[in-house]
Design a protein around this motif. Structure first.
Motif, PDB file in Angstrom:
ATOM      1  N   SER A  86      39.287  36.397  35.107  1.00 43.83           N
ATOM      2  CA  SER A  86      39.293  37.549  34.204  1.00 43.83           C
ATOM      3  C   SER A  86      37.939  37.719  33.525  1.00 43.83           C
ATOM      4  O   SER A  86      37.452  38.843  33.359  1.00 43.83           O
ATOM      5  CB  SER A  86      40.400  37.396  33.155  1.00 43.83           C
ATOM      6  OG  SER A  86      40.224  36.210  32.397  1.00 43.83           O
ATOM      7  N   GLN A  89      35.409  39.119  36.143  1.00 47.41           N
ATOM      8  CA  GLN A  89      35.617  40.547  36.383  1.00 47.41           C
ATOM      9  C   GLN A  89      35.011  41.384  35.262  1.00 47.41           C
ATOM     10  O   GLN A  89      34.441  42.445  35.502  1.00 47.41           O
ATOM     11  CB  GLN A  89      37.110  40.839  36.501  1.00 47.41           C
ATOM     12  CG  GLN A  89      37.741  40.380  37.790  1.00 47.41           C
ATOM     13  CD  GLN A  89      37.330  41.240  38.969  1.00 47.41           C
ATOM     14  OE1 GLN A  89      37.129  42.434  38.853  1.00 47.41           O
ATOM     15  NE2 GLN A  89      37.193  40.621  40.119  1.00 47.41           N
ATOM     16  N   ALA A  90      35.155  40.901  34.038  1.00 48.69           N
ATOM     17  CA  ALA A  90      34.619  41.646  32.897  1.00 48.69           C
ATOM     18  C   ALA A  90      33.099  41.711  32.950  1.00 48.69           C
ATOM     19  O   ALA A  90      32.503  42.786  32.816  1.00 48.69           O
ATOM     20  CB  ALA A  90      35.085  41.001  31.590  1.00 48.69           C
ATOM     21  N   GLN A 168      41.580  45.736  35.649  1.00 52.04           N
ATOM     22  CA  GLN A 168      40.610  45.198  34.704  1.00 52.04           C
ATOM     23  C   GLN A 168      39.191  45.585  35.095  1.00 52.04           C
ATOM     24  O   GLN A 168      38.356  45.883  34.241  1.00 52.04           O
ATOM     25  CB  GLN A 168      40.722  43.676  34.621  1.00 52.04           C
ATOM     26  CG  GLN A 168      39.842  43.090  33.519  1.00 52.04           C
ATOM     27  CD  GLN A 168      39.481  41.642  33.749  1.00 52.04           C
ATOM     28  OE1 GLN A 168      39.816  41.074  34.789  1.00 52.04           O
ATOM     29  NE2 GLN A 168      38.799  41.033  32.802  1.00 52.04           N
ATOM     30  N   SER A 204      40.325  36.539  23.981  1.00 51.53           N
ATOM     31  CA  SER A 204      41.144  36.654  25.177  1.00 51.53           C
ATOM     32  C   SER A 204      42.415  35.819  25.100  1.00 51.53           C
ATOM     33  O   SER A 204      43.332  36.011  25.893  1.00 51.53           O
ATOM     34  CB  SER A 204      40.331  36.217  26.404  1.00 51.53           C
ATOM     35  OG  SER A 204      39.941  34.859  26.288  1.00 51.53           O
ATOM     36  N   PHE A 225      40.333  44.025  26.739  1.00 54.94           N
ATOM     37  CA  PHE A 225      40.945  44.137  28.058  1.00 54.94           C
ATOM     38  C   PHE A 225      40.887  42.802  28.802  1.00 54.94           C
ATOM     39  O   PHE A 225      41.687  42.578  29.724  1.00 54.94           O
ATOM     40  CB  PHE A 225      40.267  45.241  28.873  1.00 54.94           C
ATOM     41  CG  PHE A 225      38.814  45.014  29.169  1.00 54.94           C
ATOM     42  CD1 PHE A 225      38.426  44.407  30.350  1.00 54.94           C
ATOM     43  CD2 PHE A 225      37.838  45.419  28.279  1.00 54.94           C
ATOM     44  CE1 PHE A 225      37.088  44.195  30.638  1.00 54.94           C
ATOM     45  CE2 PHE A 225      36.499  45.215  28.553  1.00 54.94           C
ATOM     46  CZ  PHE A 225      36.117  44.595  29.737  1.00 54.94           C
ATOM     47  N   VAL A 226      39.977  41.913  28.418  1.00 55.32           N
ATOM     48  CA  VAL A 226      39.963  40.567  29.001  1.00 55.32           C
ATOM     49  C   VAL A 226      41.228  39.816  28.596  1.00 55.32           C
ATOM     50  O   VAL A 226      41.827  39.089  29.408  1.00 55.32           O
ATOM     51  CB  VAL A 226      38.707  39.796  28.551  1.00 55.32           C
ATOM     52  CG1 VAL A 226      38.665  38.423  29.206  1.00 55.32           C
ATOM     53  CG2 VAL A 226      37.448  40.572  28.887  1.00 55.32           C
ATOM     54  N   TYR A 228      44.193  41.155  27.890  1.00 57.22           N
ATOM     55  CA  TYR A 228      45.341  41.701  28.617  1.00 57.22           C
ATOM     56  C   TYR A 228      45.333  41.246  30.075  1.00 57.22           C
ATOM     57  O   TYR A 228      46.391  40.978  30.664  1.00 57.22           O
ATOM     58  CB  TYR A 228      45.341  43.227  28.535  1.00 57.22           C
ATOM     59  CG  TYR A 228      45.608  43.751  27.139  1.00 57.22           C
ATOM     60  CD1 TYR A 228      46.832  43.532  26.525  1.00 57.22           C
ATOM     61  CD2 TYR A 228      44.639  44.451  26.435  1.00 57.22           C
ATOM     62  CE1 TYR A 228      47.079  43.999  25.244  1.00 57.22           C
ATOM     63  CE2 TYR A 228      44.873  44.918  25.155  1.00 57.22           C
ATOM     64  CZ  TYR A 228      46.099  44.693  24.561  1.00 57.22           C
ATOM     65  OH  TYR A 228      46.343  45.141  23.296  1.00 57.22           O
ATOM     66  N   ALA A 229      44.150  41.152  30.673  1.00 55.95           N
ATOM     67  CA  ALA A 229      44.064  40.693  32.062  1.00 55.95           C
ATOM     68  C   ALA A 229      44.446  39.217  32.167  1.00 55.95           C
ATOM     69  O   ALA A 229      45.216  38.830  33.063  1.00 55.95           O
ATOM     70  CB  ALA A 229      42.655  40.919  32.598  1.00 55.95           C
ATOM     71  N   MET A 279      45.480  48.322  29.980  1.00 53.83           N
ATOM     72  CA  MET A 279      44.137  48.261  30.572  1.00 53.83           C
ATOM     73  C   MET A 279      43.764  49.581  31.237  1.00 53.83           C
ATOM     74  O   MET A 279      42.615  50.040  31.135  1.00 53.83           O
ATOM     75  CB  MET A 279      44.058  47.113  31.578  1.00 53.83           C
ATOM     76  CG  MET A 279      44.006  45.740  30.956  1.00 53.83           C
ATOM     77  SD  MET A 279      43.610  44.440  32.168  1.00 53.83           S
ATOM     78  CE  MET A 279      45.065  44.496  33.220  1.00 53.83           C
TER      79      MET A 279
END
Length: 319
Positions: A86, A89-90, A168, A204, A225-226, A228-229, A279
């Motif tokens: 996660s 990806q961010a 994400q 997170s 959003f990190v 939530y992922a 997200m």
């Protein structure tokens, strides 16, 4: 005569009779997409280096967490690789997108002054060029890591894992576009984007238990959003996963299962579908704010004033 004088003082691109008529937005989008893609593909060395480094870290993560077993230690290991995924990806989505608009800024400002195209086709073209570069490779790397590490078996869990990372990634691209539309130089983008991602990573739920976050920083965790992922990935991997084993013993902590580990993280009430929806909503909000920011930064010109009549003109010196 006054109209002729005023028209003569106008730049050519602001003159109504000289300025060319704009093409349709579809034509604008097609031409801008072609130009943006050519701009992205111009630096092939940097692009290849980026792909090589992503593949390198994919193989490193896959090797470190290779074929995890179902022991008690595996609970921590699985949580760790999901957090790294996660976080990766961010960083990839935000940093990879943050310099898209600044590197075109001089050309765009000139084109906007000439009113050659609208901002919506330009923004859509800039965003679309990032999808095959950011989304597709990260999808491939994610599948490789899932297969190498031996995460929860089952095509259903694997598809949910891919869906979470894809959504994400879109949220990260949206935040990167917002930063890209806000900064005014290519040098500023690499300085602002990592700081923004670190702020989201901090809340997170992995580095700091979400129940321990101070109340004053509480609102920040709700826009991460990190978070939530990571929550969605953890729930997909551990919820109702009761196959973890431990050595038989009389004393000591009891054998933890997936739901027990989620309770320790504070994720026992997390809804996977709700986190994905949040997200997706954040991605839309980031893109909307980025577009409005870009539109608000249009070039400004002084309003032309008509020339003074000859009688009202100030007398010349010595007259």
């Amino acid at each position: 005569a006054l109209e002729a004088t005023s028209a003569a003082t106008l730049p050519w691109h602001l003159h109504a009779k000289v300025r060319p008529r704009q093409a349709s937005r579809c034509v604008q989008f097609a031409l801008l997409l072609k130009r943006a893609w050519r701009e992205v593909m111009r630096d092939k060395v940097a692009l290849c280096f980026k792909m090589i480094m992503q593949l390198f870290f994919t193989l490193v993560f896959g090797s470190v967490y290779y074929r995890m077993d179902m022991s008690q230690r595996s609970l921590q290991n699985r949580t760790g690789i999901l957090f790294f995924m996660s976080m990766n990806q961010a960083f990839a989505g935000v940093i990879g997108t943050a310099n898209v608009i600044p590197r075109q800024l001089k050309v765009v400002q000139r084109d906007r002054a000439a009113k050659l195209y609208d901002m919506l086709p330009f923004y859509m073209a800039s965003m679309m060029t990032q999808l095959p570069i950011e989304t597709l490779p990260n999808f491939i790397w994610g599948v490789i890591i899932y297969s190498m590490t031996g995460l929860r078996p089952g095509i259903h869990h694997m598809l949910l894992y891919i869906l979470v990372l894809a959504v994400q990634n879109q949220a990260g691209i949206g935040l990167g576009m917002l930063i890209s539309a806000s900064v005014s130089s290519v040098e500023m983008a690499p300085q602002v984007s990592p700081a923004a991602v670190i702020l989201f990573v901090m809340f997170s739920g992995f580095l700091l238990n979400q129940d321990s976050i101070p109340a004053i920083f509480g609102p920040l965790k709700h826009i991460s959003f990190v978070r939530y992922a990571f929550q969605a990935l953890a729930v997909n991997e551990l919820k109702d996963n009761d196959g973890f084993s431990c050595k038989p013993k009389v004393f000591g902590p009891h054998c933890l299962q997936g739901n027990d580990w989620l309770s320790q993280l504070g994720f026992e009430d997390v809804s996977l579908a709700q986190n994905i929806a949040i997200m997706a909503f954040e991605a839309l909000v980031f893109h909307l704010l980025a577009f409005l920011t870009l539109r608000a930064k249009r070039p400004a010109f002084l309003r032309l004033q008509p020339p003074l009549p000859a009688a009202a003109a100030p007398p010349l010196m010595g007259a």
